[in-house]
Design a protein around this motif. Structure first.
Motif, PDB file in Angstrom:
ATOM      1  N   LYS A   1      29.718   3.477   1.578  1.00  0.00           N
ATOM      2  CA  LYS A   1      29.873   2.150   0.991  1.00  0.00           C
ATOM      3  C   LYS A   1      28.904   1.225   1.735  1.00  0.00           C
ATOM      4  O   LYS A   1      28.886   1.216   2.969  1.00  0.00           O
ATOM      5  N   PRO A   2      28.100   0.444   1.011  1.00  0.00           N
ATOM      6  CA  PRO A   2      27.073  -0.372   1.680  1.00  0.00           C
ATOM      7  C   PRO A   2      27.624  -1.550   2.480  1.00  0.00           C
ATOM      8  O   PRO A   2      26.975  -1.994   3.433  1.00  0.00           O
ATOM      9  N   SER A   3      28.810  -2.031   2.113  1.00  0.00           N
ATOM     10  CA  SER A   3      29.362  -3.190   2.807  1.00  0.00           C
ATOM     11  C   SER A   3      30.888  -3.136   2.690  1.00  0.00           C
ATOM     12  O   SER A   3      31.429  -3.276   1.598  1.00  0.00           O
ATOM     13  N   VAL A   4      31.551  -2.921   3.804  1.00  0.00           N
ATOM     14  CA  VAL A   4      33.005  -2.735   3.737  1.00  0.00           C
ATOM     15  C   VAL A   4      33.754  -4.049   3.925  1.00  0.00           C
ATOM     16  O   VAL A   4      33.234  -5.017   4.498  1.00  0.00           O
ATOM     17  N   HIS A   5      34.986  -4.051   3.420  1.00  0.00           N
ATOM     18  CA  HIS A   5      35.875  -5.204   3.555  1.00  0.00           C
ATOM     19  C   HIS A   5      37.081  -4.810   4.388  1.00  0.00           C
ATOM     20  O   HIS A   5      37.398  -3.625   4.530  1.00  0.00           O
ATOM     21  N   ILE A   6      37.767  -5.810   4.909  1.00  0.00           N
ATOM     22  CA  ILE A   6      38.985  -5.563   5.665  1.00  0.00           C
ATOM     23  C   ILE A   6      39.954  -4.705   4.841  1.00  0.00           C
ATOM     24  O   ILE A   6      40.623  -3.812   5.355  1.00  0.00           O
ATOM     25  N   SER A   7      40.002  -4.984   3.551  1.00  0.00           N
ATOM     26  CA  SER A   7      40.940  -4.290   2.670  1.00  0.00           C
ATOM     27  C   SER A   7      40.616  -2.807   2.473  1.00  0.00           C
ATOM     28  O   SER A   7      41.421  -2.068   1.898  1.00  0.00           O
ATOM     29  N   ASP A   8      39.473  -2.376   2.951  1.00  0.00           N
ATOM     30  CA  ASP A   8      39.119  -0.946   2.860  1.00  0.00           C
ATOM     31  C   ASP A   8      39.770  -0.132   3.978  1.00  0.00           C
ATOM     32  O   ASP A   8      39.663   1.106   3.988  1.00  0.00           O
ATOM     33  N   THR A   9      40.415  -0.797   4.906  1.00  0.00           N
ATOM     34  CA  THR A   9      41.106  -0.086   5.980  1.00  0.00           C
ATOM     35  C   THR A   9      42.177   0.825   5.390  1.00  0.00           C
ATOM     36  O   THR A   9      43.093   0.361   4.702  1.00  0.00           O
ATOM     37  N   ALA A  10      42.024   2.121   5.626  1.00  0.00           N
ATOM     38  CA  ALA A  10      42.918   3.115   5.015  1.00  0.00           C
ATOM     39  C   ALA A  10      42.542   4.494   5.541  1.00  0.00           C
ATOM     40  O   ALA A  10      41.606   4.643   6.328  1.00  0.00           O
ATOM     41  N   GLU A  11      43.294   5.484   5.079  1.00  0.00           N
ATOM     42  CA  GLU A  11      42.979   6.890   5.386  1.00  0.00           C
ATOM     43  C   GLU A  11      42.247   7.455   4.177  1.00  0.00           C
ATOM     44  O   GLU A  11      42.673   7.257   3.035  1.00  0.00           O
ATOM     45  N   TYR A  12      41.149   8.167   4.428  1.00  0.00           N
ATOM     46  CA  TYR A  12      40.350   8.720   3.351  1.00  0.00           C
ATOM     47  C   TYR A  12      40.353  10.241   3.451  1.00  0.00           C
ATOM     48  O   TYR A  12      40.123  10.810   4.530  1.00  0.00           O
TER      49      TYR A  12
ATOM     50  N   ASN B   1      43.971  25.218  -9.737  1.00  0.00           N
ATOM     51  CA  ASN B   1      45.384  25.070  -9.405  1.00  0.00           C
ATOM     52  C   ASN B   1      45.648  24.899  -7.916  1.00  0.00           C
ATOM     53  O   ASN B   1      46.802  24.955  -7.487  1.00  0.00           O
ATOM     54  N   MET B   2      44.599  24.700  -7.139  1.00  0.00           N
ATOM     55  CA  MET B   2      44.817  24.501  -5.710  1.00  0.00           C
ATOM     56  C   MET B   2      43.803  23.515  -5.157  1.00  0.00           C
ATOM     57  O   MET B   2      42.604  23.789  -5.114  1.00  0.00           O
ATOM     58  N   LEU B   3      44.315  22.366  -4.706  1.00  0.00           N
ATOM     59  CA  LEU B   3      43.477  21.331  -4.109  1.00  0.00           C
ATOM     60  C   LEU B   3      43.650  21.398  -2.600  1.00  0.00           C
ATOM     61  O   LEU B   3      44.758  21.234  -2.098  1.00  0.00           O
ATOM     62  N   THR B   4      42.536  21.658  -1.907  1.00  0.00           N
ATOM     63  CA  THR B   4      42.564  21.763  -0.449  1.00  0.00           C
ATOM     64  C   THR B   4      42.005  20.487   0.148  1.00  0.00           C
ATOM     65  O   THR B   4      40.906  20.052  -0.211  1.00  0.00           O
ATOM     66  N   PHE B   5      42.745  19.900   1.080  1.00  0.00           N
ATOM     67  CA  PHE B   5      42.342  18.633   1.679  1.00  0.00           C
ATOM     68  C   PHE B   5      41.694  18.843   3.047  1.00  0.00           C
ATOM     69  O   PHE B   5      42.045  19.760   3.796  1.00  0.00           O
ATOM     70  N   GLY B   6      40.787  17.941   3.380  1.00  0.00           N
ATOM     71  CA  GLY B   6      40.321  17.826   4.744  1.00  0.00           C
ATOM     72  C   GLY B   6      41.374  17.106   5.572  1.00  0.00           C
ATOM     73  O   GLY B   6      42.397  16.661   5.047  1.00  0.00           O
ATOM     74  N   GLY B   7      41.122  16.993   6.871  1.00  0.00           N
ATOM     75  CA  GLY B   7      42.117  16.424   7.765  1.00  0.00           C
ATOM     76  C   GLY B   7      42.250  14.918   7.690  1.00  0.00           C
ATOM     77  O   GLY B   7      43.133  14.339   8.326  1.00  0.00           O
ATOM     78  N   GLY B   8      41.379  14.274   6.913  1.00  0.00           N
ATOM     79  CA  GLY B   8      41.466  12.827   6.762  1.00  0.00           C
ATOM     80  C   GLY B   8      40.621  12.075   7.780  1.00  0.00           C
ATOM     81  O   GLY B   8      40.396  12.549   8.901  1.00  0.00           O
ATOM     82  N   THR B   9      40.125  10.910   7.374  1.00  0.00           N
ATOM     83  CA  THR B   9      39.381  10.017   8.264  1.00  0.00           C
ATOM     84  C   THR B   9      39.988   8.632   8.138  1.00  0.00           C
ATOM     85  O   THR B   9      40.092   8.097   7.033  1.00  0.00           O
ATOM     86  N   ARG B  10      40.396   8.087   9.268  1.00  0.00           N
ATOM     87  CA  ARG B  10      40.950   6.737   9.251  1.00  0.00           C
ATOM     88  C   ARG B  10      39.797   5.741   9.392  1.00  0.00           C
ATOM     89  O   ARG B  10      39.116   5.716  10.417  1.00  0.00           O
ATOM     90  N   LEU B  11      39.589   4.949   8.352  1.00  0.00           N
ATOM     91  CA  LEU B  11      38.579   3.890   8.385  1.00  0.00           C
ATOM     92  C   LEU B  11      39.245   2.604   8.847  1.00  0.00           C
ATOM     93  O   LEU B  11      40.219   2.156   8.240  1.00  0.00           O
ATOM     94  N   MET B  12      38.713   2.061   9.939  1.00  0.00           N
ATOM     95  CA  MET B  12      39.277   0.828  10.498  1.00  0.00           C
ATOM     96  C   MET B  12      38.211  -0.251  10.436  1.00  0.00           C
ATOM     97  O   MET B  12      37.229  -0.190  11.189  1.00  0.00           O
ATOM     98  N   VAL B  13      38.427  -1.219   9.571  1.00  0.00           N
ATOM     99  CA  VAL B  13      37.449  -2.294   9.408  1.00  0.00           C
ATOM    100  C   VAL B  13      37.894  -3.499  10.227  1.00  0.00           C
ATOM    101  O   VAL B  13      39.009  -4.002  10.052  1.00  0.00           O
ATOM    102  N   LYS B  14      37.016  -3.935  11.116  1.00  0.00           N
ATOM    103  CA  LYS B  14      37.348  -5.039  12.019  1.00  0.00           C
ATOM    104  C   LYS B  14      36.623  -6.303  11.605  1.00  0.00           C
ATOM    105  O   LYS B  14      35.493  -6.233  11.131  1.00  0.00           O
ATOM    106  N   PRO B  15      37.270  -7.466  11.798  1.00  0.00           N
ATOM    107  CA  PRO B  15      36.610  -8.727  11.414  1.00  0.00           C
ATOM    108  C   PRO B  15      35.496  -9.085  12.370  1.00  0.00           C
ATOM    109  O   PRO B  15      35.416  -8.597  13.480  1.00  0.00           O
TER     110      PRO B  15
END
Lengths: 111, 113
Positions: B78-89, B99-113
């Protein structure tokens, strides 16, 4: 008009009890799933049903028994609950090779 | 069997900065690839998907991802993140049988002001 709905949202119970989580989808999908998300946010598939038939059972203890009365429903019954069963359980549905649609999750806490 | 690896468990970034969340997959056959977002105490929402065709995929909320077969990657940007983008991806791969969706371990995106 919730697409995938699961109940309850929160479930707190004691060890040894038996509990059920219900899931319904109104998308007309033919495949439904149960996923478990642990405390580290890791998501792992538990079961997959296609047209009411079990397709995938991923090394889940026998205490977990899914039941699909029809294509739109996939319930999860858990016997003799253990502390390690505490997690967030997500129901999902999909149509062939399309993205999964997830419910909002059921947070199970076993004390 | 397929597997999905998200190399970063956490990514801190300042607001309005660009971000890239990395994802690599392993599969001996063609896969379908997805990115999902999970906001705190909520379910998973589809951000974007790659099934076939153009390797650059655009999704919701200004996110995009590029499928790179030679590097077996599907990084999210994403070229420019917002505070509201803070989430797990979560990056995920769907097998050929669909019939089988395999997930990665997740990445926590933390957007700071």
């Amino acid at each position: 008009d919730t697409a995938v709905s699961q109940t309850p949202k929160y479930l707190v119970t004691q060890m040894g009890n038996d509990k059920s989580i219900k899931c319904e989808q109104n998308l007309g999908h033919d495949t439904m799933y149960w996923y478990k998300q642990d405390s580290k946010k890791f998501l792992k598939i538990m079961f997959s049903y296609n047209n009411k038939e079990l397709i995938i059972n991923e090394t889940v203890p026998n205490r977990f028994s899914p039941k699909s009365p029809d294509k739109a429903h996939l319930n999860l019954h858990i016997n003799s609950l253990e502390l390690g069963d505490s997690a967030v359980y997500f129901c999902a549905s999909s149509h062939a090779n399309s993205p999964l649609h997830f419910g909002n999750g059921t947070r199970l806490t076993v004390t | 069997a397929q597997s999905v690896t998200q190399l970063d468990s956490q990514v801190p970034v300042f607001e309005e900065a660009p971000v890239e969340l990395r994802c690599n997959y392993s599969s001996s056959v063609s896969v379908y690839l997805f990115w999902y977002v999970q906001y705190p105490n909520q379910g998973l929402q589809l951000l974007l998907k790659y099934l076939s065709g153009s390797t650059l995929v655009k999704g919701i909320n200004g996110f995009e991802a590029e499928f790179n077969k030679s590097q077996t990657s599907f990084h999210l940007r994403k070229p420019s993140v917002h505070i509201s983008d803070t989430a797990e991806y979560f990056c995920a791969a769907l097998n050929n049988a669909g019939n089988m969706l395999t997930f990665g371990g997740g990445t926590r995106l933390m957007v700071k002001p």
